[in-house]
Design an enzyme around this catalytic site. Structure first.
Site, PDB file in Angstrom:
ATOM      1  N   PRO A 159     -27.308  25.036  -5.418  1.00 37.33           N
ATOM      2  CA  PRO A 159     -26.871  23.874  -6.188  1.00 37.33           C
ATOM      3  C   PRO A 159     -27.547  22.611  -5.672  1.00 37.33           C
ATOM      4  O   PRO A 159     -27.563  22.344  -4.469  1.00 37.33           O
ATOM      5  CB  PRO A 159     -25.357  23.844  -5.921  1.00 37.33           C
ATOM      6  CG  PRO A 159     -24.996  25.237  -5.541  1.00 37.33           C
ATOM      7  CD  PRO A 159     -26.187  25.761  -4.801  1.00 37.33           C
ATOM      8  N   GLU A 160     -28.130  21.844  -6.590  1.00 39.92           N
ATOM      9  CA  GLU A 160     -28.793  20.608  -6.213  1.00 39.92           C
ATOM     10  C   GLU A 160     -27.927  19.429  -6.629  1.00 39.92           C
ATOM     11  O   GLU A 160     -26.795  19.611  -7.087  1.00 39.92           O
ATOM     12  CB  GLU A 160     -30.187  20.568  -6.836  1.00 39.92           C
ATOM     13  CG  GLU A 160     -31.071  21.715  -6.337  1.00 39.92           C
ATOM     14  CD  GLU A 160     -32.488  21.694  -6.885  1.00 39.92           C
ATOM     15  OE1 GLU A 160     -32.847  20.713  -7.572  1.00 39.92           O
ATOM     16  OE2 GLU A 160     -33.239  22.644  -6.635  1.00 39.92           O
TER      17      GLU A 160
END
Length: 271
Positions: free
Chosen positions: A2-3
């Site tokens: 997840p960014e």
């Protein structure tokens, strides 16, 4: 992994629902990346004031202390009025008067860390070296260009390092560089101010659109409602090796930079 957009989407999906809730229970499963930093029972009776984000960290601001949550490589949060019994990959439950926040993390690279305040030693260790927020007012063009001029490494690596600007992960770095017309191997210090201005705007644009699209779901990302993201469907270069560029038709090229895959158009992105 997840960014920043996925973390922001996760925050937005439960922040309003948990704000004001009182913690009634806290349970740890298998050990995560770092220890919690307090006895889970010590959290009982505290109230969640709000949920903030700093880079890829979620900050649950309590009336006494802060919980820092990092999703690691494969973690995701789920918030619901009721949860099933924890499974083998469920490693933290925060039970409140408004529902239960659960961290599900198959690879256990995520973390939940309690700190007394954001100025504590542990908080400074985790957050103190992060660059400016790309979607905030502090992301100044002049400072961004000055920072680029001081770095003799490839621009893609500079973006990923998170010291100049935080949260521009692999997917979004590739997309922002395409939008700015800059090849990912270009040395950061050689980028002129006009090209830096294009990249500055591209970073904001790409990350902003990603948040609106619910982030990118390449493997198992979902927000705290269990909803997946759709930004990857409009990616211009990421994960499109050999496919025609959506802008000029030239086949997209892939290479490895710092053990990460990079994608670019050799015609649209100049050195």
């Amino acid at each position: 992994m997840p960014e920043l957009p996925e973390v922001e989407v996760t925050r937005l999906s439960f922040a309003d629902r948990i704000a004001g809730a009182e913690i009634t229970e806290a349970h740890l499963g298998k050990p995560l990346r770092w220890p919690l930093g307090c006895d889970p029972a010590d959290l009982v009776g505290r109230r969640v004031l709000e949920v903030r984000r700093r880079g890829k960290y979620l900050l649950l601001m309590l009336d006494r202390g802060v919980l820092l949550i990092h999703l690691g490589m494969s973690g995701r949060l789920h918030f619901a009025a009721r949860q099933d019994a924890p499974g083998g990959h469920d490693h933290f439950d925060l039970v409140t008067t408004r529902g239960t926040l659960r961290l599900h993390d198959p690879r256990r690279f995520g973390a939940v860390v309690y700190v007394e305040s954001l100025t504590s030693i542990q908080a400074e260790k985790l957050l103190g070296r992060l660059g400016v927020e790309p979607l905030g007012d502090d992301f100044d063009l002049a400072a961004f260009h000055t920072g680029l001029r001081q770095r003799r490494t490839a621009i893609k690596q500079v973006l990923l390092q998170g010291q100049l600007v935080v949260g521009v992960g692999n997917i979004y770095a590739s997309e922002a560089l395409f939008l700015a017309g800059i090849r990912p191997t270009t040395i950061a210090a050689t980028i002129s101010k006009p090209r830096a201005a294009k990249l500055h705007a591209a970073v904001r644009d790409v990350l902003g659109r990603a948040v609106l699209r619910g982030g990118s779901t390449l493997r198992d990302f979902a927000n705290a409602h269990g909803e997946t993201g759709y930004f990857q469907l409009e990616a211009m270069v990421y994960d499109r090796k050999g496919l025609p560029c959506r802008q000029c038709g030239t086949p997209i090229v892939a290479l490895r930079q710092g053990q990460r895959s990079t994608f670019y158009c050799p015609n649209c992105q100049l050195r």
